[in-house]
Design an enzyme around this catalytic site. Structure first.
Site, short mmCIF file in Angstrom:
data_model
loop_
_atom_site.label_atom_id
_atom_site.label_comp_id
_atom_site.label_asym_id
_atom_site.label_seq_id
_atom_site.Cartn_x
_atom_site.Cartn_y
_atom_site.Cartn_z
N SER A 1 123.39 25.09 87.36
CA SER A 1 122.77 26.69 86.90
C SER A 1 121.96 27.49 88.01
CB SER A 1 122.16 26.10 85.06
OG SER A 1 121.02 27.23 85.92
N LYS B 1 120.45 21.64 84.68
CA LYS B 1 121.85 21.68 83.82
C LYS B 1 122.64 20.98 84.23
CE LYS B 1 123.04 23.76 81.04
NZ LYS B 1 122.72 25.36 79.65
#
Ligand code: ARG
Length: 466
Positions: A277, A283
């Protein structure tokens, strides 16, 4: 510039109309097939003495030069020449003079474009079948490698009964095998030669369509010239088979996305196939899978688009049909890229045995096995279902598992229950106790793998024939 069809026109075409009607930007992709079709057509014209040998020789040499120029990126395609067919024919005439004008004898762009699209699809369907074979192989290898992993099978996305992960994976093998079958079947109808139908009615020239078909390796020629130039069933059928194939890839992608979610933790996706991300450093996103799922939508769209283009068209050719190409091309590209990336990714997916098996232990997944135990002891299934429900209810109330119950406690629900019950309600015995063909018992799954890989299916790896 002078159009190849310019004879009856007094005014030149509006620039906006040229831009609006041109299909060159996408049908340029058919150039190789267009030349292949023309080469066969010229050879037939020569054999039938429709054009002199000398002219045929010139045309063949001209087409060969054009082919080389395109391959080397030296050919100048011109948008004002409408489409790939006109571009090549125009270049031929410029190259060899009036003899080039003999190429189009006994044919029209209507049968020519139908031929090109069929030649294109024939190649691409074979390529897609090869990619499906690769993915099926990856699925079977993965099933084989994880033959002993137990997991919960789901209905309504609720844990239902224990199954083998390999059984779950092989479900996709079956789907892909049907996709193969559908595409192979579609190929039979793609592989019909329309050339020689001319504009719509056939031609007065003494052409030999069977000869052209042999040169182009078509097993059949079309039987009705009006149908041949206005039929796009074969393209719709292809996109339809592709839409189903994408449905299968999308469901697989969706499952991996869910299994990769922290709450499940059934799989870990390889770093090389995930993305980060731009704001949240922690992430690791399953974008490849999400895009596969998302791209399924465009293939469905193409199917609807082409069905809609065709549904109101009177016979025979209508320019509307030029709109067939982009959906077909994009479907080919989408399917090929999804198959490729999933085949590369699958062997790298790490299946988390502990998480799967732990999940299979909770949630009374062997309740059905208790009910079937009672059935084997003579109880009608509906009663067995109710009794088992009572056992589960009482375990839930007491915060216990079924395997925690004593024999005495079991017998308070039904005196048909005996000592041997303990053997039937473990996850393992639930799986291996399955007797029905096609069930999840390890013996059954191994037999299926053997059949898939075995000589009985053609001996060419999974699925045999193709
Ligand atoms: N570019 C056209 C197509 O893709 C070729 C056929 C044109 N035929 C015609 N009668 N204008 O459909």
């Amino acid at each position: 510039m002078e159009k190849l069809w310019g004879g009856r026109f007094r005014e030149k075409t509006e620039k906006t109309v040229e831009d609006f009607t041109s299909s060159l930007s996408y049908d340029v992709r058919l150039w190789k097939y267009d030349i292949e079709g023309s080469v066969a057509h010229v050879k037939m014209l020569e054999k039938q003495k429709i054009i002199p040998r000398k002219d045929a020789g010139r045309i063949l040499r001209g087409l060969k030069e054009i082919k080389e120029e395109i391959e080397k990126g030296r050919f100048k395609f011109r948008d004002d020449l409408e489409d790939v067919h006109m571009n090549i024919e125009h270049a031929l005439i410029r190259k060899i003079g009036p003899a080039g004008g003999k190429l189009h004898s006994g044919r029209s762009r209507n049968d020519q474009v139908a031929l090109d699209l069929r030649l294109f699809l024939r190649d691409e369907i074979s390529a897609i079948l090869g990619l499906i074979r690769g993915l099926r192989k990856a699925v079977v290898s993965s099933a084989q490698r994880h033959i002993d992993i137990v997991m919960p099978g789901f209905t309504h996305l609720q844990k239902a009964q224990p199954v083998l992960l390999s059984h779950h994976l092989l479900a996709y093998y079956e789907m892909l095998d049907r996709d193969r079958e559908r595409l192979e079947d579609c190929l039979k109808r793609v592989n019909v030669m329309p050339l020689g139908s001319a504009a719509l009615a056939g031609t007065t020239l003494p052409i030999d369509r069977n000869y052209t078909a042999r040169l182009l390796k078509f097993p059949r020629i079309s039987e009705n010239s009006m149908d041949a130039v206005s039929d796009r069933d074969f393209a719709i059928e292809f996109i339809s088979s592709a839409a189903l194939l994408m449905t299968h890839l999308s469901r697989f992608a969706e499952e991996m996305i869910i299994w990769n979610n922290d709450e499940f933790g059934f799989v870990e996706l390889p770093d090389a196939f995930t993305t980060g991300s731009s704001i949240m450093p922690q992430k690791k996103n399953p974008d490849v899978l999400e895009l596969t799922r998302g791209k399924t939508g465009r293939v469905f769209g193409h199917l609807t688009a082409l069905l809609t283009v065709m549904k109101g068209l009177p016979l025979a050719y209508n320019r509307d049909m030029q709109e067939d190409k982009e959906p077909v091309f994009d479907t080919v590209d989408t399917v090929k890229s999804c198959l490729t990336v999933l085949t590369d990714m699958l062997p790298e997916i790490r299946f988390n045995k502990e998480a799967m098996e732990k999940s299979a232990e909770g949630g009374f997944l062997t309740a059905t096995d208790l009910a079937e135990y009672l059935v084997r002891k003579g109880m009608p299934f509906r009663d067995a279902h109710r009794v088992t429900g009572e056992v589960v209810r009482s375990c839930m109330d007491g915060g216990r598992k079924m395997s925690d119950l004593t024999l005495k406690e079991f017998r308070s629900f039904s005196d048909l229950i005996g000592e041997d019950i303990a053997r039937y309600i473990t996850v393992r015995t639930s799986i291996d106790g399955k007797k029905s063909h096609g069930g999840t018992a390890k013996k059954m799954v191994l037999a299926r793998i053997k059949k898939i890989k075995g000589p009985g299916s053609g001996g060419r790896g999974p699925g045999g024939r193709r």
